[in-house]
Design an enzyme around this catalytic site. Structure first.
Site, PDB file in Angstrom:
ATOM      1  N   ASN A   9       1.022  -1.259  -0.009  1.00  0.00           N
ATOM      2  CA  ASN A   9       0.173   0.191  -0.023  1.00  0.00           C
ATOM      3  C   ASN A   9       0.905   1.220  -0.120  1.00  0.00           C
ATOM      4  O   ASN A   9       1.626   1.668   1.002  1.00  0.00           O
ATOM      5  CB  ASN A   9      -0.793   0.089   1.235  1.00  0.00           C
ATOM      6  CG  ASN A   9      -1.637   1.264   1.425  1.00  0.00           C
ATOM      7  OD1 ASN A   9      -1.757   2.046   0.535  1.00  0.00           O
ATOM      8  ND2 ASN A   9      -2.146   1.361   2.836  1.00  0.00           N
ATOM      9  N   GLY A 175       2.893   2.309  10.765  1.00  0.00           N
ATOM     10  CA  GLY A 175       3.912   3.038  10.398  1.00  0.00           C
ATOM     11  C   GLY A 175       4.548   3.675  11.758  1.00  0.00           C
ATOM     12  O   GLY A 175       5.366   4.442  11.870  1.00  0.00           O
ATOM     13  N   SER A 215       3.578  -2.386  10.309  1.00  0.00           N
ATOM     14  CA  SER A 215       4.921  -2.194  10.367  1.00  0.00           C
ATOM     15  C   SER A 215       5.786  -3.631   9.952  1.00  0.00           C
ATOM     16  O   SER A 215       6.506  -4.181  10.643  1.00  0.00           O
ATOM     17  CB  SER A 215       5.606  -2.031  11.896  1.00  0.00           C
ATOM     18  OG  SER A 215       5.035  -0.602  12.001  1.00  0.00           O
TER      19      SER A 215
HETATM   20  P1  PGA Z   1       3.106   0.416   7.555  1.00  0.00           P
HETATM   21  O1  PGA Z   1       1.724   0.610   6.946  1.00  0.00           O
HETATM   22  O2  PGA Z   1       3.651  -0.736   6.843  1.00  0.00           O
HETATM   23  O3  PGA Z   1       3.919   1.588   6.985  1.00  0.00           O
HETATM   24  O4  PGA Z   1       2.952   0.088   8.859  1.00  0.00           O
HETATM   25  C1  PGA Z   1       0.966  -0.338   6.843  1.00  0.00           C
HETATM   26  C2  PGA Z   1      -0.575  -0.002   6.023  1.00  0.00           C
HETATM   27  O5  PGA Z   1      -0.994   1.137   6.605  1.00  0.00           O
HETATM   28  O6  PGA Z   1      -1.175  -0.435   5.297  1.00  0.00           O
END
Ligand code: PGA
Length: 255
Positions: A9, A175, A215
């Site tokens: 994503n 995130g 993450s």
């Molecule tokens: P991240 O985001 O891997 O950066 O934590 C995942 C997401 O929001 O789909």
């Protein structure tokens, strides 16, 4: 055997040239990966979907949209409809991401309405659900997940073979660098699978891919995929580097 899905994503990242470079690199490297039951997907921003599709035609890489309009066509400035996405050849659409819920007023009811729009166009929804940290700390995770499943999926007719993907994304893990432990993730995935058995049928539950997001990175994907009910990842930050994305596709393929 369920598919393993490695879905990137991209959120609001990467312009045209970076998108093309990524797709070219990944498509070419994927020729050497025996994918087995793994499906690789990326979700670039709307303006670059067409080019990403063109560059990935015939490869193992699929392209997803990050959202879809509630409406079919007409005076809805800034919106992109499911039929527009279908006309490009888009096969997957992410809906209900926590960032859409937080910043754009998305609710379970609008997620459900968007899902129906995607179904009409034979686009597979990737439906995101997940609890906040405050909800987890208050021991509300189960209640929140069940209420999101009820809100997003009730009255939606699912039969074995209807393609839909659920992504469990604890908001506190997105995130933040703070991944749910495999045990924490597996617990919720098992709960989702049981809800599917209870509300649909064992075949529906058995065939549905349930992804973990929050993450995920090359370092922790393997242990997550080792859990019985985790069928892949919805990956933000770590999906932006071709090298890392490919490493995760390989991990999926080797699983
Ligand atoms: P991240 O985001 O891997 O950066 O934590 C995942 C997401 O929001 O789909």
């Amino acid at each position: 055997m369920r598919k393993i899905i490695i879905a990137g994503n991209w959120k609001m990242n990467k312009g045209l040239s970076e998108t093309i470079e990524f797709v070219n690199t990944v498509v070419s490297a994927m020729k050497d990966i025996k994918l087995n039951r793994t499906q690789a997907i990326i979700a670039p921003a709307y303006p670059f979907l067409h080019e990403a599709l063109r560059k990935s035609v015939g490869s193992g890489l699929q392209i997803a949209a990050q959202d879809v309009s509630l409406n079919n066509d007409g005076a809805y400035t800034g919106e992109v409809s499911a039929s527009m996405l279908a006309s490009l050849g888009i096969k997957y659409g992410i809906i209900g991401h926590s960032e859409r819920r937080q910043y754009h007023g998305e609710t379970d009811a609008t997620v459900k309405a968007r899902m129906l729009k995607l179904f009409e166009q034979k686009i597979t929804p990737i439906v995101c659900i997940g609890e906040t940290l405050a909800q987890r700390d208050a021991n509300l995770t189960t209640d929140i997940i069940i209420s999101q499943l009820n809100g997003c999926l009730s009255e939606i007719k699912l039969q074995a073979g209807t393609e839909i993907i659920i992504a469990y994304e604890p908001v506190w893990a997105i995130g933040t660098g703070r991944t749910a432990t495999p045990q924490q993730a597996q617990e919720v995935h098992a709960l989702i699978r049981k809800w599917l058995v209870d509300n649909y049928a064992p075949e529906v539950a058995e065939n549905m891919a349930i992804l973990y997001g929050g993450s995920v990175k090359p370092d922790n994907l393997k242990e997550l995929l080792a859990c019985q009910d985790i069928d892949g990842g919805l990956i933000g930050g770590a999906s932006l580097k071709a090298e890392d994305f490919l490493a995760m596709v390989k991990t999926g393929a080797e699983n």
